[in-house]
Design an enzyme around this catalytic site. Structure first.
Site, PDB file in Angstrom:
ATOM      1  N   LYS A  11     -34.840  32.352 -26.379  1.00  0.00           N
ATOM      2  CA  LYS A  11     -34.104  31.248 -26.996  1.00  0.00           C
ATOM      3  C   LYS A  11     -33.511  31.617 -28.366  1.00  0.00           C
ATOM      4  CE  LYS A  11     -36.683  27.514 -24.704  1.00  0.00           C
ATOM      5  NZ  LYS A  11     -37.485  26.275 -24.941  1.00  0.00           N
ATOM      6  N   TYR A  51     -30.682  21.641 -18.778  1.00  0.00           N
ATOM      7  CA  TYR A  51     -31.838  20.819 -19.156  1.00  0.00           C
ATOM      8  C   TYR A  51     -31.699  19.371 -18.675  1.00  0.00           C
ATOM      9  CZ  TYR A  51     -34.310  24.325 -21.964  1.00  0.00           C
ATOM     10  OH  TYR A  51     -35.028  25.425 -22.377  1.00  0.00           O
ATOM     11  N   PHE A  59     -35.954  14.008 -27.203  1.00  0.00           N
ATOM     12  CA  PHE A  59     -35.573  15.264 -27.847  1.00  0.00           C
ATOM     13  C   PHE A  59     -34.398  15.964 -27.154  1.00  0.00           C
ATOM     14  CE2 PHE A  59     -39.147  16.136 -24.964  1.00  0.00           C
ATOM     15  CZ  PHE A  59     -38.592  17.114 -24.133  1.00  0.00           C
ATOM     16  N   ARG A  87     -45.460  32.216 -17.119  1.00  0.00           N
ATOM     17  CA  ARG A  87     -45.912  31.018 -17.845  1.00  0.00           C
ATOM     18  C   ARG A  87     -47.149  31.357 -18.695  1.00  0.00           C
ATOM     19  NH1 ARG A  87     -42.584  26.662 -18.204  1.00  0.00           N
ATOM     20  NH2 ARG A  87     -44.482  25.612 -18.855  1.00  0.00           N
ATOM     21  N   THR A  93     -46.304  25.030 -24.431  1.00  0.00           N
ATOM     22  CA  THR A  93     -45.015  24.593 -25.006  1.00  0.00           C
ATOM     23  C   THR A  93     -45.091  24.494 -26.525  1.00  0.00           C
ATOM     24  OG1 THR A  93     -44.709  23.284 -22.996  1.00  0.00           O
ATOM     25  CG2 THR A  93     -43.253  22.789 -24.854  1.00  0.00           C
ATOM     26  N   ARG A 104     -45.501  32.561 -27.401  1.00  0.00           N
ATOM     27  CA  ARG A 104     -45.303  31.395 -28.273  1.00  0.00           C
ATOM     28  C   ARG A 104     -46.299  31.382 -29.433  1.00  0.00           C
ATOM     29  NH1 ARG A 104     -43.791  27.253 -23.324  1.00  0.00           N
ATOM     30  NH2 ARG A 104     -41.531  27.255 -23.629  1.00  0.00           N
ATOM     31  N   ASN A 114     -39.297  27.253 -29.580  1.00  0.00           N
ATOM     32  CA  ASN A 114     -40.490  27.923 -29.059  1.00  0.00           C
ATOM     33  C   ASN A 114     -40.182  29.212 -28.291  1.00  0.00           C
ATOM     34  OD1 ASN A 114     -39.446  26.758 -26.817  1.00  0.00           O
ATOM     35  ND2 ASN A 114     -41.236  25.522 -26.293  1.00  0.00           N
ATOM     36  N   HIS A 117     -38.035  30.246 -22.545  1.00  0.00           N
ATOM     37  CA  HIS A 117     -38.092  29.334 -21.392  1.00  0.00           C
ATOM     38  C   HIS A 117     -38.561  30.141 -20.188  1.00  0.00           C
ATOM     39  CE1 HIS A 117     -36.833  26.570 -18.192  1.00  0.00           C
ATOM     40  NE2 HIS A 117     -36.416  27.660 -17.579  1.00  0.00           N
ATOM     41  N   GLU A 128     -32.463  28.245 -11.119  1.00  0.00           N
ATOM     42  CA  GLU A 128     -32.111  28.718 -12.466  1.00  0.00           C
ATOM     43  C   GLU A 128     -31.523  30.124 -12.412  1.00  0.00           C
ATOM     44  OE1 GLU A 128     -35.405  25.885 -14.699  1.00  0.00           O
ATOM     45  OE2 GLU A 128     -35.738  28.039 -14.724  1.00  0.00           O
TER      46      GLU A 128
HETATM   47  P1  GDP Z   1     -41.745  24.287 -21.178  1.00  0.00           P
HETATM   48  O1  GDP Z   1     -41.675  24.315 -19.677  1.00  0.00           O
HETATM   49  O2  GDP Z   1     -43.064  24.819 -21.709  1.00  0.00           O
HETATM   50  O3  GDP Z   1     -40.562  24.967 -21.837  1.00  0.00           O
HETATM   51  O4  GDP Z   1     -41.736  22.748 -21.660  1.00  0.00           O
HETATM   52  P2  GDP Z   1     -40.944  21.449 -21.150  1.00  0.00           P
HETATM   53  O5  GDP Z   1     -40.291  21.686 -19.819  1.00  0.00           O
HETATM   54  O6  GDP Z   1     -41.882  20.293 -21.290  1.00  0.00           O
HETATM   55  O7  GDP Z   1     -39.816  21.220 -22.263  1.00  0.00           O
HETATM   56  C1  GDP Z   1     -38.628  21.995 -22.244  1.00  0.00           C
HETATM   57  C2  GDP Z   1     -38.289  22.380 -23.651  1.00  0.00           C
HETATM   58  O8  GDP Z   1     -37.943  21.208 -24.403  1.00  0.00           O
HETATM   59  C3  GDP Z   1     -39.419  23.023 -24.453  1.00  0.00           C
HETATM   60  O9  GDP Z   1     -39.598  24.380 -24.211  1.00  0.00           O
HETATM   61  C4  GDP Z   1     -38.974  22.750 -25.881  1.00  0.00           C
HETATM   62  O10 GDP Z   1     -37.994  23.683 -26.320  1.00  0.00           O
HETATM   63  C5  GDP Z   1     -38.322  21.377 -25.762  1.00  0.00           C
HETATM   64  N1  GDP Z   1     -39.269  20.322 -26.125  1.00  0.00           N
HETATM   65  C6  GDP Z   1     -40.333  19.833 -25.412  1.00  0.00           C
HETATM   66  N2  GDP Z   1     -40.971  18.874 -26.081  1.00  0.00           N
HETATM   67  C7  GDP Z   1     -40.288  18.721 -27.246  1.00  0.00           C
HETATM   68  C8  GDP Z   1     -40.462  17.855 -28.386  1.00  0.00           C
HETATM   69  O11 GDP Z   1     -41.373  17.020 -28.450  1.00  0.00           O
HETATM   70  N3  GDP Z   1     -39.543  18.000 -29.404  1.00  0.00           N
HETATM   71  C9  GDP Z   1     -38.514  18.897 -29.353  1.00  0.00           C
HETATM   72  N4  GDP Z   1     -37.650  18.996 -30.380  1.00  0.00           N
HETATM   73  N5  GDP Z   1     -38.330  19.729 -28.306  1.00  0.00           N
HETATM   74  C10 GDP Z   1     -39.204  19.636 -27.274  1.00  0.00           C
END
Ligand code: GDP
Length: 140
Positions: A11, A51, A59, A87, A93, A104, A114, A117, A128
């Protein structure tokens, strides 16, 4: 478990801090082979499509703006149980919850910024990969 392919993004927070190689080394150390890789700049429309599953989340706007703020590196990773293994090496996350030694934990700045992805299931991995790579780019 069979050999799988999964999709990864390095990212903007990580490309900006010149961490592409350090993160790729983590994948390789975990036994994941980088079988396709390119550095690209997403448009806002592409980020919103990618996304889309998060479009109702508070967010979403912040996430899409972040994802277009700098170039990203999109990759296809291959290996035994690659989706789960990726993962695992990514970590939780929120970096505050991530295990020691994960990408991370070592590199992420916040729950949003973070660093990586990774696909969460075979169906999303296939979707994807196809979103970013043509068949010709996937020689294996
Ligand atoms: P991942 O699969 O671990 O990447 O997590 P998710 O699918 O839940 O979320 C996708 C992405 O959205 C995350 O990797 C973060 O970059 C972003 N994200 C998730 N939760 C938050 C949040 O509470 N705040 C913000 N700003 N970004 C978030």
């Amino acid at each position: 478990m069979a050999i799988q392919r999964t999709f990864s993004i390095i990212k903007p927070d990580a490309t900006k801090r010149n961490l592409t190689g350090a993160i790729a080394a983590k994948f390789e150390a975990a036994g994941l082979r980088i079988v396709a890789s390119k550095r690209i700049q997403l448009s806002l429309a592409q980020a919103q499509t990618f996304y889309g599953v998060h479009s109702e989340r508070p967010f979403f706007g912040e996430l899409c703006e972040f994802m277009i703020s700098e170039p990203i590196v999109v990759q296809v990773l291959e290996g035994e149980d690659a989706i789960a293994k990726n993962r695992e090496v990514m970590g939780a996350t929120n970096p505050a919850d991530a295990d020691e030694g994960t990408i991370r934990k070592e590199f992420a700045l916040s729950i949003g910024e973070n660093s990586v992805h990774g696909s969460d299931a075979p169906e999303t991995a296939a979707e994807e990969i196809a979103f970013f790579f043509s068949g010709l780019e996937l020689v294996g």
